[in-house]
Scaffold this motif. Structure first.
Motif, PDB file in Angstrom:
ATOM      1  N   THR A 133       0.817  -1.212   0.000  1.00  0.00           N
ATOM      2  CA  THR A 133       0.000   0.000   0.000  1.00  0.00           C
ATOM      3  C   THR A 133       0.851   1.263   0.000  1.00  0.00           C
ATOM      4  O   THR A 133       0.309   2.360   0.006  1.00  0.00           O
ATOM      5  CB  THR A 133      -0.930   0.024   1.226  1.00  0.00           C
ATOM      6  N   GLN A 134       2.174   1.128   0.003  1.00  0.00           N
ATOM      7  CA  GLN A 134       3.044   2.290  -0.006  1.00  0.00           C
ATOM      8  C   GLN A 134       3.095   2.888  -1.413  1.00  0.00           C
ATOM      9  O   GLN A 134       3.106   2.151  -2.406  1.00  0.00           O
ATOM     10  CB  GLN A 134       4.461   1.923   0.430  1.00  0.00           C
ATOM     11  N   SER A 135       3.123   4.214  -1.455  1.00  0.00           N
ATOM     12  CA  SER A 135       3.253   4.849  -2.762  1.00  0.00           C
ATOM     13  C   SER A 135       4.687   4.682  -3.244  1.00  0.00           C
ATOM     14  O   SER A 135       5.623   4.706  -2.453  1.00  0.00           O
ATOM     15  CB  SER A 135       2.878   6.326  -2.682  1.00  0.00           C
ATOM     16  N   GLN A 136       4.818   4.508  -4.536  1.00  0.00           N
ATOM     17  CA  GLN A 136       6.143   4.306  -5.110  1.00  0.00           C
ATOM     18  C   GLN A 136       6.870   5.643  -5.199  1.00  0.00           C
ATOM     19  O   GLN A 136       6.262   6.671  -5.524  1.00  0.00           O
ATOM     20  CB  GLN A 136       6.030   3.661  -6.494  1.00  0.00           C
ATOM     21  N   ALA A 137       8.149   5.636  -4.917  1.00  0.00           N
ATOM     22  CA  ALA A 137       8.956   6.856  -4.972  1.00  0.00           C
ATOM     23  C   ALA A 137       9.063   7.325  -6.419  1.00  0.00           C
ATOM     24  O   ALA A 137       9.192   6.512  -7.331  1.00  0.00           O
ATOM     25  CB  ALA A 137      10.333   6.602  -4.397  1.00  0.00           C
ATOM     26  N   LYS A 138       8.999   8.644  -6.617  1.00  0.00           N
ATOM     27  CA  LYS A 138       9.157   9.213  -7.947  1.00  0.00           C
ATOM     28  C   LYS A 138      10.635   9.520  -8.145  1.00  0.00           C
ATOM     29  O   LYS A 138      11.324   9.907  -7.202  1.00  0.00           O
ATOM     30  CB  LYS A 138       8.319  10.480  -8.074  1.00  0.00           C
ATOM     31  N   SER A 139      11.096   9.339  -9.348  1.00  0.00           N
ATOM     32  CA  SER A 139      12.506   9.642  -9.599  1.00  0.00           C
ATOM     33  C   SER A 139      12.614  10.746 -10.658  1.00  0.00           C
ATOM     34  O   SER A 139      11.702  10.933 -11.472  1.00  0.00           O
ATOM     35  CB  SER A 139      13.242   8.384 -10.057  1.00  0.00           C
ATOM     36  N   HIS A 140      13.740  11.436 -10.625  1.00  0.00           N
ATOM     37  CA  HIS A 140      14.009  12.506 -11.581  1.00  0.00           C
ATOM     38  C   HIS A 140      15.504  12.512 -11.850  1.00  0.00           C
ATOM     39  O   HIS A 140      16.314  12.467 -10.933  1.00  0.00           O
ATOM     40  CB  HIS A 140      13.577  13.867 -11.006  1.00  0.00           C
ATOM     41  N   THR A 141      15.838  12.529 -13.089  1.00  0.00           N
ATOM     42  CA  THR A 141      17.239  12.626 -13.462  1.00  0.00           C
ATOM     43  C   THR A 141      17.581  14.111 -13.593  1.00  0.00           C
ATOM     44  O   THR A 141      16.941  14.845 -14.355  1.00  0.00           O
ATOM     45  CB  THR A 141      17.510  11.912 -14.803  1.00  0.00           C
ATOM     46  N   VAL A 142      18.575  14.552 -12.825  1.00  0.00           N
ATOM     47  CA  VAL A 142      18.968  15.956 -12.799  1.00  0.00           C
ATOM     48  C   VAL A 142      19.687  16.294 -14.098  1.00  0.00           C
ATOM     49  O   VAL A 142      20.580  15.580 -14.538  1.00  0.00           O
ATOM     50  CB  VAL A 142      19.869  16.256 -11.576  1.00  0.00           C
ATOM     51  N   LYS A 143      19.244  17.423 -14.693  1.00  0.00           N
ATOM     52  CA  LYS A 143      19.822  17.881 -15.954  1.00  0.00           C
ATOM     53  C   LYS A 143      20.468  19.255 -15.719  1.00  0.00           C
ATOM     54  O   LYS A 143      20.163  19.939 -14.749  1.00  0.00           O
ATOM     55  CB  LYS A 143      18.723  17.991 -17.013  1.00  0.00           C
ATOM     56  N   THR A 144      21.296  19.637 -16.642  1.00  0.00           N
ATOM     57  CA  THR A 144      21.934  20.945 -16.552  1.00  0.00           C
ATOM     58  C   THR A 144      20.868  22.022 -16.482  1.00  0.00           C
ATOM     59  O   THR A 144      19.889  22.004 -17.220  1.00  0.00           O
ATOM     60  CB  THR A 144      22.841  21.186 -17.777  1.00  0.00           C
ATOM     61  N   GLY A 145      21.012  22.924 -15.531  1.00  0.00           N
ATOM     62  CA  GLY A 145      20.082  24.031 -15.376  1.00  0.00           C
ATOM     63  C   GLY A 145      18.984  23.755 -14.360  1.00  0.00           C
ATOM     64  O   GLY A 145      18.233  24.656 -14.007  1.00  0.00           O
ATOM     65  N   ASP A 146      18.839  22.492 -13.864  1.00  0.00           N
ATOM     66  CA  ASP A 146      17.819  22.185 -12.848  1.00  0.00           C
ATOM     67  C   ASP A 146      18.216  22.777 -11.506  1.00  0.00           C
ATOM     68  O   ASP A 146      19.399  22.826 -11.153  1.00  0.00           O
ATOM     69  CB  ASP A 146      17.664  20.662 -12.664  1.00  0.00           C
ATOM     70  N   SER A 147      17.229  23.207 -10.763  1.00  0.00           N
ATOM     71  CA  SER A 147      17.463  23.631  -9.385  1.00  0.00           C
ATOM     72  C   SER A 147      16.492  22.844  -8.505  1.00  0.00           C
ATOM     73  O   SER A 147      15.497  22.290  -8.998  1.00  0.00           O
ATOM     74  CB  SER A 147      17.214  25.138  -9.241  1.00  0.00           C
ATOM     75  N   LEU A 148      16.783  22.810  -7.202  1.00  0.00           N
ATOM     76  CA  LEU A 148      15.907  22.066  -6.294  1.00  0.00           C
ATOM     77  C   LEU A 148      14.497  22.645  -6.286  1.00  0.00           C
ATOM     78  O   LEU A 148      13.504  21.913  -6.263  1.00  0.00           O
ATOM     79  CB  LEU A 148      16.493  22.045  -4.876  1.00  0.00           C
ATOM     80  N   SER A 149      14.373  23.949  -6.346  1.00  0.00           N
ATOM     81  CA  SER A 149      13.041  24.551  -6.327  1.00  0.00           C
ATOM     82  C   SER A 149      12.287  24.241  -7.616  1.00  0.00           C
ATOM     83  O   SER A 149      11.082  24.009  -7.604  1.00  0.00           O
ATOM     84  CB  SER A 149      13.118  26.054  -6.076  1.00  0.00           C
ATOM     85  N   ALA A 150      12.998  24.182  -8.757  1.00  0.00           N
ATOM     86  CA  ALA A 150      12.350  23.853 -10.034  1.00  0.00           C
ATOM     87  C   ALA A 150      11.885  22.400 -10.046  1.00  0.00           C
ATOM     88  O   ALA A 150      10.780  22.093 -10.512  1.00  0.00           O
ATOM     89  CB  ALA A 150      13.305  24.135 -11.199  1.00  0.00           C
ATOM     90  N   ILE A 151      12.712  21.512  -9.514  1.00  0.00           N
ATOM     91  CA  ILE A 151      12.337  20.091  -9.437  1.00  0.00           C
ATOM     92  C   ILE A 151      11.146  19.929  -8.495  1.00  0.00           C
ATOM     93  O   ILE A 151      10.190  19.216  -8.796  1.00  0.00           O
ATOM     94  CB  ILE A 151      13.533  19.226  -8.982  1.00  0.00           C
ATOM     95  N   SER A 152      11.178  20.619  -7.358  1.00  0.00           N
ATOM     96  CA  SER A 152      10.093  20.558  -6.382  1.00  0.00           C
ATOM     97  C   SER A 152       8.793  21.048  -6.999  1.00  0.00           C
ATOM     98  O   SER A 152       7.730  20.472  -6.779  1.00  0.00           O
ATOM     99  CB  SER A 152      10.450  21.384  -5.149  1.00  0.00           C
ATOM    100  N   LYS A 153       8.847  22.116  -7.792  1.00  0.00           N
ATOM    101  CA  LYS A 153       7.652  22.661  -8.443  1.00  0.00           C
ATOM    102  C   LYS A 153       7.074  21.625  -9.407  1.00  0.00           C
ATOM    103  O   LYS A 153       5.860  21.403  -9.451  1.00  0.00           O
ATOM    104  CB  LYS A 153       8.015  23.955  -9.178  1.00  0.00           C
ATOM    105  N   ARG A 154       7.959  20.938 -10.194  1.00  0.00           N
ATOM    106  CA  ARG A 154       7.523  19.949 -11.171  1.00  0.00           C
ATOM    107  C   ARG A 154       6.933  18.710 -10.489  1.00  0.00           C
ATOM    108  O   ARG A 154       5.895  18.190 -10.899  1.00  0.00           O
ATOM    109  CB  ARG A 154       8.701  19.554 -12.054  1.00  0.00           C
ATOM    110  N   VAL A 155       7.582  18.168  -9.405  1.00  0.00           N
ATOM    111  CA  VAL A 155       7.172  16.921  -8.754  1.00  0.00           C
ATOM    112  C   VAL A 155       6.021  17.131  -7.787  1.00  0.00           C
ATOM    113  O   VAL A 155       5.042  16.392  -7.781  1.00  0.00           O
ATOM    114  CB  VAL A 155       8.370  16.255  -8.037  1.00  0.00           C
ATOM    115  N   TYR A 156       6.120  18.180  -6.934  1.00  0.00           N
ATOM    116  CA  TYR A 156       5.123  18.369  -5.862  1.00  0.00           C
ATOM    117  C   TYR A 156       4.131  19.486  -6.147  1.00  0.00           C
ATOM    118  O   TYR A 156       3.182  19.686  -5.410  1.00  0.00           O
ATOM    119  CB  TYR A 156       5.821  18.654  -4.535  1.00  0.00           C
TER     120      TYR A 156
END
Length: 184
Positions: free
Chosen positions: A155-178
């Protein structure tokens, strides 16, 4: 009154030739004392524990007027029979007519011996109540081979993954995922 021991649904049986001077059954409950902070203790009354019973008498070498019946077994034949039941690892049945005692029991201990060369064999037979247990089948569970446990749905949700690319920032990834850039 007759006192009978039987094995395997009367495949073998033995009527005790001499009644014990006393028959006492010990019963109890599996009560539990539970400590309660700032209140002391409470007693939780449990279910019934297994009954215990001890028979002590003798197998006479020859018939005597106090015997319960005429054709009594030879003392060491009776001892061998009871000891074979003890070693079998299976329960026996104790029936004492004219009483409510009719119970399956395990032989806890069996001690015997002669005294003063009389050829009579004195014995003490300690019995513990045996309860037959039946296991009910429960639908909806799958048993794993070797583990003995059950398989539970994940019943656990599966972890989402993201491959970091040039120009990504933590806030940009957070906006896209969450959907919120502050959750980085």
């Amino acid at each position: 009154m007759e006192i009978w021991l039987s094995y395997n649904n009367y495949e073998q049986s033995l009527q005790l030739p001499v009644h014990p001077p006393e028959i006492r059954v010990a019963t109890a409950n599996l009560n539990r004392v539970i400590p309660i902070t700032q209140a002391g203790e409470i007693l939780a009354i449990g279910r019934s524990a297994l009954a215990a019973l001890e028979l002590a008498s003798h197998f006479p070498a020859e018939w005597r007027p106090y015997c319960a019946y005429n054709d009594i077994p030879r003392p060491y034949d009776a001892v061998a029979l009871i000891d074979s039941w003890r070693r079998s690892g299976r329960p026996i049945r104790l029936i004492i007519t004219e009483t409510p005692i009719n119970m399956a029991a395990a032989i806890e201990s069996f001690s015997w011996g002669e005294r003063a060369g009389s050829r009579d064999v004195e014995y003490t037979l300690t019995l513990k109540e045996f309860r037959f247990v039946t296991v009910k089948k429960v639908e909806g569970f799958v048993v794993q081979a070797g583990g003995g446990g059950t398989i539970r749905p994940d019943t656990q949700s599966q972890a989402k993954s993201h491959t970091v690319k040039t120009g990504d920032s933590l806030s940009a990834i957070s906006k896209r995922v969450y959907g919120d850039s502050s959750k980085w």
